[in-house]
Design an enzyme around this catalytic site. Structure first.
Site, PDB file in Angstrom:
ATOM      1  N   ASP A 180      10.098  93.185  88.878  1.00 41.46           N
ATOM      2  CA  ASP A 180      10.274  91.756  88.670  1.00 41.46           C
ATOM      3  C   ASP A 180       9.717  91.440  87.271  1.00 41.46           C
ATOM      4  OD1 ASP A 180      10.372  88.909  89.331  1.00 41.46           O
ATOM      5  OD2 ASP A 180       8.189  89.054  89.482  1.00 41.46           O
TER       6      ASP A 180
ATOM      7  N   ASP B  21       8.692  87.639  85.825  1.00 44.73           N
ATOM      8  CA  ASP B  21       7.693  86.569  85.738  1.00 44.73           C
ATOM      9  C   ASP B  21       6.518  86.831  86.669  1.00 44.73           C
ATOM     10  OD1 ASP B  21       8.837  84.654  83.863  1.00 44.73           O
ATOM     11  OD2 ASP B  21      10.433  84.436  85.329  1.00 44.73           O
TER      12      ASP B  21
ATOM     13  N   GLU C  10       7.350  77.709  97.345  1.00 43.12           N
ATOM     14  CA  GLU C  10       7.624  79.137  97.084  1.00 43.12           C
ATOM     15  C   GLU C  10       6.493  80.027  97.595  1.00 43.12           C
ATOM     16  OE1 GLU C  10       7.900  80.270  92.920  1.00 43.12           O
ATOM     17  OE2 GLU C  10       8.247  82.352  93.454  1.00 43.12           O
TER      18      GLU C  10
ATOM     19  N   SER D 227      15.124  89.857  87.550  1.00 42.50           N
ATOM     20  CA  SER D 227      14.383  88.607  87.415  1.00 42.50           C
ATOM     21  C   SER D 227      15.176  87.379  87.837  1.00 42.50           C
ATOM     22  CB  SER D 227      13.948  88.451  85.962  1.00 42.50           C
ATOM     23  OG  SER D 227      13.464  87.158  85.737  1.00 42.50           O
ATOM     24  N   ALA D 228      14.494  86.489  88.541  1.00 43.74           N
ATOM     25  CA  ALA D 228      15.080  85.186  88.872  1.00 43.74           C
ATOM     26  C   ALA D 228      14.788  84.184  87.759  1.00 43.74           C
ATOM     27  CB  ALA D 228      14.517  84.684  90.191  1.00 43.74           C
TER      28      ALA D 228
ATOM     29  N   LYS E 174      17.181  88.111  96.031  1.00 43.07           N
ATOM     30  CA  LYS E 174      17.340  89.305  95.196  1.00 43.07           C
ATOM     31  C   LYS E 174      18.098  90.410  95.935  1.00 43.07           C
ATOM     32  CE  LYS E 174      13.795  88.450  91.786  1.00 43.07           C
ATOM     33  NZ  LYS E 174      12.640  88.946  91.036  1.00 43.07           N
TER      34      LYS E 174
ATOM     35  N   ASP F  24       5.724  90.365  92.445  1.00 44.81           N
ATOM     36  CA  ASP F  24       4.601  89.468  92.761  1.00 44.81           C
ATOM     37  C   ASP F  24       4.951  88.516  93.907  1.00 44.81           C
ATOM     38  OD1 ASP F  24       6.285  87.728  91.007  1.00 44.81           O
ATOM     39  OD2 ASP F  24       4.656  86.329  91.359  1.00 44.81           O
TER      40      ASP F  24
END
Ligand code: TMP
Ligand code: MG
Length: 316
Positions: A63, A65, A110, A178-179, A227, A252
């Protein structure tokens, strides 16, 4: 011969085994105070199996961020790729305020340990969609992105260079999944001189018109908890890497654990999760889900030590 006295045999063996475990550890970083493991021997066995298979059998999926980038520095939060756009160069004050309000509304959802992923899903779609619409309205200019990244306080985790350079040197592919925003993410790693040829990125990319103004986002939206779908959509990428059955996965969020779902033939997988925020509330679920959990650890020390071990030939 105490070993022959049955009642003492078991405890002594246990003590010896623990002593052996503690002293033989070939990866001393696993003894760092920030490290939590549900099953230490499984972790060690997996790392050893991955070392025997060598770097040619390895791929890394990470990932971005708050995994490759830092969560905080000197007590101050570091920006995500979306938050890097919070800059006068790119967006006006009203838009900044709205994006911050959205962050304050949806980020707590989240990371809420009391809600299921299913409950969070619609909120994440709402969050990403609203922010992306606001960004499009701002007519963001492509030629200003690099400057915005330069002016931001975004930072990669301490030890990032060793991580990226080692993977490149050993020709191990690194997929950053990555989102966040792909254009910004690429700029961050470029400016940190680690956008090596072995790095592949799956993310949300901006679509610019002919004059370089943002007009839409490309492809299927990626948010924190879809994802898995993204991984399946990019199955061709994973097929190219089918000769690499061992995976080191870094994330994370619990949603990051699905990043390897596009892989068909995994032999050994080791997952490392950075637990940055809401530690007490989320510790149990992280320890149950990730093989190694790093609590408020802003460094790449543990991933680097593991990578170094796996990619170094075992002593004969
Ligand atoms: P990641 O998959 O690379 O971690 O990126 C997703 C993170 O971005 C996720 O933790 C939420 C965060 N985010 C923001 O900080 N601001 C935003 O406006 C949006 C939509 C997401
Ligand atoms: Mg993240």
């Amino acid at each position: 011969m105490i070993y022959h006295i049955p009642w003492i045999y078991l405890p002594v063996r246990t003590v010896l085994a623990i002593w052996h475990q503690l002293t033989k550890s070939e990866i001393p970083e696993l003894a760092k105070a920030s490290v939590l493991m549900r099953d230490r021997s499984r972790v060690e066995e997996t790392i050893q199996a991955m070392q025997r298979a060598g770097p040619d059998a390895l791929q890394v999926i990470s990932d971005f961020d708050m995994t490759l980038s830092r969560f905080a520095h000197n007590g101050k939060r570091c920006p995500t790729t979306h938050n890097i756009l919070d800059n006068d160069l790119l967006i006006n004050d009203t838009c900044k305020k709205m994006i911050r309000e959205l962050l304050n509304t949806y980020y707590p959802i989240e990371i809420d340990a009391t809600r299921t992923v299913e409950e969070k899903l619609p909120h994440m779609v709402e969050w990403w969609t609203s922010v992306h619409e606001l960004l499009i309205q701002q007519k963001i200019r492509r030629d200003l992105l690099a400057q915005a990244v330069k002016q931001s306080s975004a930072m990669l985790r301490e030890g990032y260079k060793v991580f990226f350079d080692r993977l490149q040197e050993q020709q191990v592919p690194l997929l950053i999944f990555s989102a966040g925003l792909g254009d910004i993410l690429e700029e961050v790693i470029r400016q940190n001189h680690v956008f090596h040829p072995n790095v592949h990125v799956i993310s949300n990319y901006m679509d610019f018109d002919q004059s370089g103004v943002l007009r839409a986002f490309k492809g299927q939206l990626i948010h924190t908890f879809n994802k898995r779908e993204g991984a399946l959509l990019h199955a061709a990428h994973f097929r190219e890497l089918k000769e690499r059955p061992n995976v080191l996965l870094l994330g994370d969020s619990l949603g990051d654990l699905t990043m390897a779902d596009g892989l068909a033939h995994t032999q050994h997988a080791l997952t490392i999760g950075f637990l940055n925020d809401q530690v007490e509330e989320r510790k149990e679920s992280y320890v149950n889900s990730y093989d190694i959990v790093l609590v408020k650890d802003e460094t790449m020390d543990v991933p680097n030590a593991i990578l170094n071990y796996i990619t170094t030939a075992p002593a004969k």
